[in-house]
Design a protein around this motif. Structure first.
Motif, PDB file in Angstrom:
ATOM      1  N   GLU A  22       0.834  -1.199   0.000  1.00 20.02           N
ATOM      2  CA  GLU A  22       0.000   0.000   0.000  1.00 20.02           C
ATOM      3  C   GLU A  22       0.870   1.250   0.000  1.00 20.02           C
ATOM      4  O   GLU A  22       1.882   1.314   0.690  1.00 20.02           O
ATOM      5  CB  GLU A  22      -0.908  -0.019   1.231  1.00 20.02           C
ATOM      6  CG  GLU A  22      -1.933   1.096   1.245  1.00 20.02           C
ATOM      7  CD  GLU A  22      -2.877   1.005   2.429  1.00 20.02           C
ATOM      8  OE1 GLU A  22      -3.729   1.902   2.567  1.00 20.02           O
ATOM      9  OE2 GLU A  22      -2.747   0.035   3.209  1.00 20.02           O
ATOM     10  N   ARG A  23       0.484   2.235  -0.800  1.00 23.88           N
ATOM     11  CA  ARG A  23       1.181   3.516  -0.938  1.00 23.88           C
ATOM     12  C   ARG A  23       2.547   3.363  -1.610  1.00 23.88           C
ATOM     13  O   ARG A  23       3.387   4.260  -1.541  1.00 23.88           O
ATOM     14  CB  ARG A  23       1.353   4.216   0.416  1.00 23.88           C
ATOM     15  CG  ARG A  23       0.049   4.527   1.130  1.00 23.88           C
ATOM     16  CD  ARG A  23      -0.768   5.556   0.395  1.00 23.88           C
ATOM     17  NE  ARG A  23      -0.138   6.873   0.363  1.00 23.88           N
ATOM     18  CZ  ARG A  23      -0.578   7.904  -0.342  1.00 23.88           C
ATOM     19  NH1 ARG A  23      -1.663   7.772  -1.103  1.00 23.88           N
ATOM     20  NH2 ARG A  23       0.055   9.062  -0.307  1.00 23.88           N
ATOM     21  N   HIS A  24       2.775   2.253  -2.289  1.00 23.50           N
ATOM     22  CA  HIS A  24       4.025   2.110  -3.041  1.00 23.50           C
ATOM     23  C   HIS A  24       4.103   3.212  -4.082  1.00 23.50           C
ATOM     24  O   HIS A  24       3.108   3.605  -4.674  1.00 23.50           O
ATOM     25  CB  HIS A  24       4.088   0.735  -3.710  1.00 23.50           C
ATOM     26  CG  HIS A  24       5.432   0.401  -4.283  1.00 23.50           C
ATOM     27  ND1 HIS A  24       5.846   0.847  -5.525  1.00 23.50           N
ATOM     28  CD2 HIS A  24       6.471  -0.315  -3.773  1.00 23.50           C
ATOM     29  CE1 HIS A  24       7.064   0.402  -5.754  1.00 23.50           C
ATOM     30  NE2 HIS A  24       7.472  -0.305  -4.715  1.00 23.50           N
ATOM     31  N   ARG A  25       5.308   3.684  -4.331  1.00 25.31           N
ATOM     32  CA  ARG A  25       5.494   4.853  -5.182  1.00 25.31           C
ATOM     33  C   ARG A  25       5.189   4.596  -6.649  1.00 25.31           C
ATOM     34  O   ARG A  25       4.903   5.527  -7.412  1.00 25.31           O
ATOM     35  CB  ARG A  25       6.966   5.345  -5.042  1.00 25.31           C
ATOM     36  CG  ARG A  25       7.201   6.712  -5.610  1.00 25.31           C
ATOM     37  CD  ARG A  25       6.403   7.738  -4.817  1.00 25.31           C
ATOM     38  NE  ARG A  25       6.090   8.940  -5.560  1.00 25.31           N
ATOM     39  CZ  ARG A  25       5.150   9.065  -6.475  1.00 25.31           C
ATOM     40  NH1 ARG A  25       4.396   8.054  -6.834  1.00 25.31           N
ATOM     41  NH2 ARG A  25       4.913  10.221  -7.049  1.00 25.31           N
ATOM     42  N   TYR A  26       5.244   3.355  -7.093  1.00 26.73           N
ATOM     43  CA  TYR A  26       5.073   3.062  -8.516  1.00 26.73           C
ATOM     44  C   TYR A  26       3.596   3.002  -8.886  1.00 26.73           C
ATOM     45  O   TYR A  26       2.823   2.252  -8.280  1.00 26.73           O
ATOM     46  CB  TYR A  26       5.746   1.742  -8.874  1.00 26.73           C
ATOM     47  CG  TYR A  26       5.942   1.584 -10.355  1.00 26.73           C
ATOM     48  CD1 TYR A  26       7.027   2.176 -10.992  1.00 26.73           C
ATOM     49  CD2 TYR A  26       5.033   0.867 -11.122  1.00 26.73           C
ATOM     50  CE1 TYR A  26       7.216   2.042 -12.358  1.00 26.73           C
ATOM     51  CE2 TYR A  26       5.209   0.738 -12.497  1.00 26.73           C
ATOM     52  CZ  TYR A  26       6.299   1.325 -13.097  1.00 26.73           C
ATOM     53  OH  TYR A  26       6.480   1.206 -14.456  1.00 26.73           O
ATOM     54  N   PRO A  27       3.162   3.757  -9.904  1.00 30.05           N
ATOM     55  CA  PRO A  27       1.735   3.807 -10.277  1.00 30.05           C
ATOM     56  C   PRO A  27       1.334   2.629 -11.164  1.00 30.05           C
ATOM     57  O   PRO A  27       1.026   2.781 -12.350  1.00 30.05           O
ATOM     58  CB  PRO A  27       1.631   5.145 -11.019  1.00 30.05           C
ATOM     59  CG  PRO A  27       2.980   5.313 -11.656  1.00 30.05           C
ATOM     60  CD  PRO A  27       3.967   4.707 -10.695  1.00 30.05           C
ATOM     61  N   ILE A  28       1.285   1.444 -10.589  1.00 27.09           N
ATOM     62  CA  ILE A  28       1.138   0.225 -11.363  1.00 27.09           C
ATOM     63  C   ILE A  28      -0.191   0.139 -12.108  1.00 27.09           C
ATOM     64  O   ILE A  28      -0.289  -0.533 -13.149  1.00 27.09           O
ATOM     65  CB  ILE A  28       1.322  -1.007 -10.431  1.00 27.09           C
ATOM     66  CG1 ILE A  28       1.524  -2.298 -11.254  1.00 27.09           C
ATOM     67  CG2 ILE A  28       0.156  -1.131  -9.471  1.00 27.09           C
ATOM     68  CD1 ILE A  28       2.799  -2.329 -12.040  1.00 27.09           C
ATOM     69  N   THR A  29      -1.224   0.830 -11.635  1.00 29.19           N
ATOM     70  CA  THR A  29      -2.538   0.718 -12.278  1.00 29.19           C
ATOM     71  C   THR A  29      -2.659   1.567 -13.541  1.00 29.19           C
ATOM     72  O   THR A  29      -3.659   1.454 -14.262  1.00 29.19           O
ATOM     73  CB  THR A  29      -3.658   1.127 -11.310  1.00 29.19           C
ATOM     74  OG1 THR A  29      -3.464   2.490 -10.910  1.00 29.19           O
ATOM     75  CG2 THR A  29      -3.665   0.236 -10.077  1.00 29.19           C
ATOM     76  N   LYS A  30      -1.667   2.394 -13.835  1.00 22.82           N
ATOM     77  CA  LYS A  30      -1.833   3.328 -14.956  1.00 22.82           C
ATOM     78  C   LYS A  30      -1.951   2.618 -16.302  1.00 22.82           C
ATOM     79  O   LYS A  30      -2.596   3.128 -17.220  1.00 22.82           O
ATOM     80  CB  LYS A  30      -0.688   4.341 -14.998  1.00 22.82           C
ATOM     81  CG  LYS A  30       0.667   3.809 -15.425  1.00 22.82           C
ATOM     82  CD  LYS A  30       1.689   4.946 -15.508  1.00 22.82           C
ATOM     83  CE  LYS A  30       3.033   4.474 -16.026  1.00 22.82           C
ATOM     84  NZ  LYS A  30       4.013   5.582 -16.135  1.00 22.82           N
TER      85      LYS A  30
END
Length: 313
Positions: A22-30
């Motif tokens: 949670e709150r990981h810096r990488y925007p994986i859902t983009k």
């Protein structure tokens, strides 16, 4: 090259199927959101190619066998994974093989259609035997080296991500058939820059007009000097003024003008372009996806698709 009205598009659902803390810096859902937005714009699902994963053996074309095995089996040391920035998982390794397969498919489709776009990619901080900065394996280098084996004699990697493509530069230092170039924010990650064939470090206060002039002059010079048969274009949007890791101050309109400049220059000279969406780091995924859509708007504009008018700048 005849206009196809739509560029070739490459996407796999696994690009966003990575379980991060949670709150990981990488925007994986983009990646998933970008794909859905394109469908919402009436881009037909048939326009997308779903790539196959490459094999670990194929990956040895660009990366060391020991490094590949350590990532494949989870024996890589924690310090090396911290440098990469992801927790290790089998899913992460599988996703990476699909990403590199997608990068190669994008290059191949570009040779057929003139313009192809990969809905991920730009993992330019990966070295032959180490990863860094959210990059396990270098898709740009792997695709370029693979295309050499398929008969392309000169390739330009034109990297406009805000961070220098240090892994790309290091991996290609002895390969004269692949030209590495990077236009990036000078005072930004990585702190230790590598030597590309063409490096331009721009200042934090670089204006929109100065940036576009630098891109145009660099691309024109590189094409004139090297006459590439394929351009692999890293269209990172982390140079945008709202990016949380970028440190530059470019507008959304400038991102579009930059992408339009690159794609149109190459298309007009019959140079195929394989584009990857590259970096972009905003927690507001909707805003981030809108920035990545500028690349597609530019491609639709160049190829004459009416879909270009549906994307805001």
């Amino acid at each position: 090259m005849a206009a196809t009205h739509l560029p070739a598009l490459v996407y796999h659902p696994c690009y966003s199927e990575l379980d991060l803390p949670e709150r990981h810096r990488y925007p994986i859902t983009k990646y998933r959101e970008l794909y859905q937005q394109l469908l919402n714009l009436n881009v037909p699902a048939s326009a997308f190619t779903t790539p196959n994963a490459i094999t670990a053996d194929q990956l040895q074309l660009s990366h060391s066998a020991d490094y590949i095995a350590a990532l494949q089996h989870g024996t890589i040391c924690p310090k090396a994974m911290r440098r990469i920035g992801f927790p290790w998982s089998a899913t992460l390794f599988s996703r990476s093989l699909h990403s590199l397969g997608g990068g190669l498919a994008t290059a191949q489709l570009a040779m057929q259609h003139g313009i192809a776009i990969h809905l991920t990619g730009g993992y330019h901080h990966a070295f032959a035997n180490a990863g860094s900065g959210f990059c396990l394996f270098n898709d740009l280098v792997f695709a370029a080296q693979s295309m050499l084996l398929q008969g392309v004699d000169k390739i330009l990697i034109f990297d406009l991500d805000v961070h220098q493509g240090d892994g790309t530069a290091h991996m290609l230092q002895n390969e004269q058939r692949i030209i590495s170039s990077s236009i990036h924010c000078e005072k930004n990650f990585p702190s230790r820059k590598q030597l590309s064939d063409w490096d331009v470090g721009v200042s934090k206060d670089c204006s929109d007009s100065e940036y576009l002039a630098t891109v145009a002059e660099s691309l024109d010079t590189l094409i004139r000097l090297h006459q590439p048969e394929l351009v692999i274009y890293d269209a990172g949007v982390d140079c945008h003024q709202d990016d949380e890791l970028g440190l530059l101050n470019l507008s959304s309109q400038t991102i579009f003008q930059r992408d339009l400049l690159v794609l149109s220059r190459c298309y007009q000279q019959n140079i195929p372009v394989a584009a990857v969406i590259g970096g972009g780091y905003q927690r507001n995924i909707t805003a981030l996806v809108q920035l990545h859509l500028q690349l597609f708007k530019a491609a639709f504009t160049v190829t004459g698709s009416l879909l270009a008018s549906k994307i805001k700048t």
